[in-house]
Design a protein around this motif. Structure first.
Motif: not given
Ligand code: SF4
Length: 452
Positions: A108, A110-112, A114-115, A131-132, A146
């Protein structure tokens, strides 16, 4: 079994070898079914699939799609290093009987806030920290992606192979809000991406993870309106409340309040009512968890239509009730017996609605054991993340049950819980027969001799 379909098997000299700086594209076979076309050709575990019709075979997608033709040229390298080319004729519908290695998972970008990965305690197995975000798994297994890490070649493959429907985490269609949510300033505009794929006839199931104060309210309204504008290309949109653990970034993100969940449901129901009258489909769904937090009753089963997003927690209770009613298993052997049902606290609150039809169908006595997550903390309420040690603690002194049903989602493909305890180990530690179950009826077959 059909006739052998190798018109010719041409041996290709292995010399001179190609020089690659890294492993050239290829896909290794892990097993070949006996009496299959693959075994008839001489393919075997360890054979490398190199090209089909001159195109490199990189992963299972290439293999499945390029070998789907009735005739193709297959270039392989056998385990002894010999390269062979086969001219394959494959009658329509006949499987090759070949299993291939799993794909290297796309990471992934991203760095959400809420991850879930950020919400993991330290010391778990490495795989859990990956993080896939992989469009291939989105197509194959319905994992949400995403699409922020797509390269031009991936876009071409999605279109060429017609990977549809895809499961897409949209979260917000406003690019600025979405980049904020994903913590990825380079995230492309999801509307443009969806437009590109929709123009080629691809369809999507979409989700919005609801982060209060960020993508609810006006942003949610705009997101739903934008997705509605895609017409039949967007098959469904589901809103799931953000779920945090003890270890999550609580200074950056919080869970929605009851009022915020009610507001989101009101918005969803507005769109769902419009979709039902104009398009004959519910289209906009709230997760069971959203109804639970809003303290609102769940819609009827027919609201969820084909339960397309049930694995995302959309309509789980109604789905289970329906499975119990439709079960063709003979459940009468459980009449009068005591069965424990173990689950996490989110499903625990909804489970009485499932146990009532179960009692009626079996005549058994069910006791619900709602477990707190002893690994991630009480705020992690989903059943799929319960560790083996929580089941062990709940059952170790319970000699009063003849059967304990645990959620199948709590186990991975190796029958191992998130804390690395195996199902076999759990079974050896508790005085009750333990069966994993996805829909109850699947685990209520009579006790086997080796279980009694
Ligand atoms: S929630 Fe999903 S899209 Fe967001 S950082 Fe984590 S693995 Fe990536």
């Amino acid at each position: 079994m059909g006739s052998a379909l190798r018109l010719c098997g041409r041996r290709v000299p292995a010399w001179p070898p190609a020089v690659y700086l890294c492993r050239p594209p290829m896909l290794r076979i892990t097993s070949v079914a006996p009496d299959s076309l693959g075994s008839e050709l001489g393919l075997q575990p360890g054979t490398d699939l190199l090209t089909i019709n001159g195109r490199e075979v990189e992963d299972f997608l290439d293999w499945e799609f390029l070998s789907a033709d009735e005739q193709f040229l297959l270039h392989v390298r056998q385990p002894d290093g010999e390269e062979v080319e086969y001219d394959v004729e494959r009658p329509e519908g006949l499987p090759m009987g070949v299993a291939v290695e799993p794909p290297r998972i796309r990471r992934c970008a991203n760095r959400c806030d809420f991850c879930f990965v950020d919400g993991l305690p330290e010391g778990l197995r490495e795989r859990l920290y990956i993080r896939d975000d992989d469009y291939r798994l989105s197509f194959k297994y319905g994992n949400f992606a995403t699409l922020t890490n797509l390269k031009p070649r991936d876009v071409e493959r999605i279109i060429e192979y017609r990977l549809s429907p895809l499961y897409v985490s949209v979260h917000a269609t406003d690019p600025i809000v979405r980049r904020w949510l994903l913590r990825n300033p380079l995230a492309p505009d999801i509307r443009e991406q969806l437009r590109t794929f929709a123009a080629h006839g691809l369809q999507f199931h979409t989700q919005v993870v609801l982060s209060p104060g960020v993508n609810d309210g006006r942003v949610l309204q705009e997101t739903l309106a934008d997705l509605w504008g895609f017409g039949d290309s967007v098959l469904s949109v589901a809103v799931v409340p953000v779920g945090l653990t003890t270890f999550s970034k609580h200074h950056l993100v919080r869970e929605p309040t009851q009022e915020e969940c009610r507001a989101a449901l009101a918005e969803l129901e507005k769109w769902a009512n419009r979709a039902r009258s104009e398009r004959g489909t519910t289209w906009a769904f709230g997760a069971d968890e959203l109804y639970l937090r809003a303290d609102r009753p769940l819609p009827d089963a027919e609201w969820y239509e084909a339960f397309e997003q049930v694995e995302n927690g959309i309509g789980s209770v109604r789905y289970l009730q329906q499975q119990i009613r439709k079960s063709e298993e003979d459940l009468s052997s459980w009449r009068g017996r005591r069965i424990a049902v173990l689950t996490g606290s989110s499903m625990g609150a909804l489970m009485p609605q499932v146990l009532a039809p179960l009692r009626a169908a079996t005549g058994a006595e069910f006791e619900l054991l709602v477990l707190e997550n002893s690994l991630f903390g009480a705020s992690v309420t989903c059943a799929g993340l319960l560790p083996g040690m929580a089941f062990k603690a709940a059952l170790k002194a319970r000699t009063d049950f003849e059967l304990a049903l645990i959620p199948g989602e709590a186990l991975n493909d190796d029958a191992t819980f998130v804390d690395d305890m195996t199902l076999d180990h759990l079974r050896g530690q508790v005085p009750v027969v333990v069966r994993p179950s996805y829909c109850f009826a699947d685990a209520l077959y009579p006790l086997r001799g080796d279980e009694q």
